[in-house]
Write a protein that holds these residues in place. Structure first.
Motif, PDB file in Angstrom:
ATOM      1  N   SER A   7      43.676  41.354  43.055  1.00  0.00           N
ATOM      2  CA  SER A   7      43.620  41.786  41.655  1.00  0.00           C
ATOM      3  C   SER A   7      42.307  41.365  41.006  1.00  0.00           C
ATOM      4  CB  SER A   7      44.808  41.197  40.894  1.00  0.00           C
ATOM      5  OG  SER A   7      44.681  41.455  39.522  1.00  0.00           O
ATOM      6  N   ARG A   8      41.888  40.134  41.264  1.00  0.00           N
ATOM      7  CA  ARG A   8      40.643  39.633  40.690  1.00  0.00           C
ATOM      8  C   ARG A   8      39.454  40.438  41.207  1.00  0.00           C
ATOM      9  NH1 ARG A   8      40.088  33.565  41.589  1.00  0.00           N
ATOM     10  NH2 ARG A   8      40.394  34.328  43.684  1.00  0.00           N
ATOM     11  N   TRP A   9      39.427  40.746  42.510  1.00  0.00           N
ATOM     12  CA  TRP A   9      38.314  41.509  43.068  1.00  0.00           C
ATOM     13  C   TRP A   9      38.290  42.931  42.508  1.00  0.00           C
ATOM     14  CZ3 TRP A   9      37.837  40.324  49.014  1.00  0.00           C
ATOM     15  CH2 TRP A   9      37.446  38.998  49.194  1.00  0.00           C
ATOM     16  N   ARG A  15      34.522  46.224  36.603  1.00  0.00           N
ATOM     17  CA  ARG A  15      33.564  45.798  35.559  1.00  0.00           C
ATOM     18  C   ARG A  15      32.111  45.928  35.991  1.00  0.00           C
ATOM     19  NH1 ARG A  15      35.516  40.155  33.739  1.00  0.00           N
ATOM     20  NH2 ARG A  15      37.582  40.765  33.117  1.00  0.00           N
ATOM     21  N   HIS A  16      31.815  45.447  37.207  1.00  0.00           N
ATOM     22  CA  HIS A  16      30.413  45.300  37.624  1.00  0.00           C
ATOM     23  C   HIS A  16      30.033  46.144  38.836  1.00  0.00           C
ATOM     24  CE1 HIS A  16      30.265  41.874  34.899  1.00  0.00           C
ATOM     25  NE2 HIS A  16      31.327  41.385  35.502  1.00  0.00           N
ATOM     26  N   GLY A  17      30.941  46.909  39.361  1.00  0.00           N
ATOM     27  CA  GLY A  17      30.633  47.695  40.544  1.00  0.00           C
ATOM     28  C   GLY A  17      30.574  46.806  41.776  1.00  0.00           C
ATOM     29  N   VAL A  22      30.108  41.240  45.666  1.00  0.00           N
ATOM     30  CA  VAL A  22      29.227  40.804  46.752  1.00  0.00           C
ATOM     31  C   VAL A  22      29.208  39.285  46.845  1.00  0.00           C
ATOM     32  CG1 VAL A  22      26.819  40.718  47.517  1.00  0.00           C
ATOM     33  CG2 VAL A  22      27.779  42.838  46.679  1.00  0.00           C
ATOM     34  N   GLN A  23      29.252  38.634  45.720  1.00  0.00           N
ATOM     35  CA  GLN A  23      29.127  37.186  45.674  1.00  0.00           C
ATOM     36  C   GLN A  23      30.179  36.624  44.717  1.00  0.00           C
ATOM     37  OE1 GLN A  23      25.121  36.074  44.846  1.00  0.00           O
ATOM     38  NE2 GLN A  23      25.631  33.971  44.378  1.00  0.00           N
TER      39      GLN A  23
END
Length: 147
Positions: A7-9, A15-17, A22-23
């Motif tokens: 869910s967090r990912w 939000r940020h694509g 990536v990090q």
């Protein structure tokens, strides 16, 4: 993987694509074990005060005076670029805001703002560096023994 992590990912991706997954997101890190006031006090004592029976503070004498371990004093000195034990005479600063200014200047060099230009000046205008000497380097300016 847990539902929470997925869910967090998904939320970061929305939000940020791709850059959002990536990090890992930055975290606050470990809380400092010594207070900022103690660090400021150690820097002030090192740069502005002398111990009673010596020319400069040692790690052990400063540690005993402040109530921390000698290794803590070494870490603070290293972080602030202080080396009173390496100089024949350690110059004390009269500036009460020296520690704050030192942290700001060192911070500019270690973590400069994006697209920043840092300009430094030397207050010793009567002394020229070897590269700016009118005759070239200091060695070239000295007459040789044969002349």
């Amino acid at each position: 993987m847990s539902r929470f992590k997925v869910s967090r990912w998904r939320e970061r991706y929305a939000r940020h694509g791709f850059a959002g997954i990536v990090q890992d997101a930055p975290r606050p890190g470990r809380t400092p074990s010594i207070k900022a006031e103690t660090v400021e006090r150690m820097v002030r004592m090192t740069t502005q005060e002398k111990p009673l029976s010596a020319t400069h503070w040692s790690t052990r004498s400063l540690a005993a005076a402040v109530g921390v371990s000698p290794s803590t004093v070494r870490r603070v000195w290293r972080a602030h670029g202080l080396k009173p034990h390496r100089l024949k005479t350690f110059k004390l600063s009269n500036d009460p805001a020296f520690a704050k200014k030192l942290e700001e200047i060192v911070g500019l060099y270690l973590n400069p703002p994006e697209h920043a230009v840092v300009l430094a000046t030397d207050e010793k205008s009567q002394i020229q560096s070897a590269g700016s000497h009118p005759a070239g380097s200091a060695a070239e300016a000295r007459p040789s023994a044969n002349q």
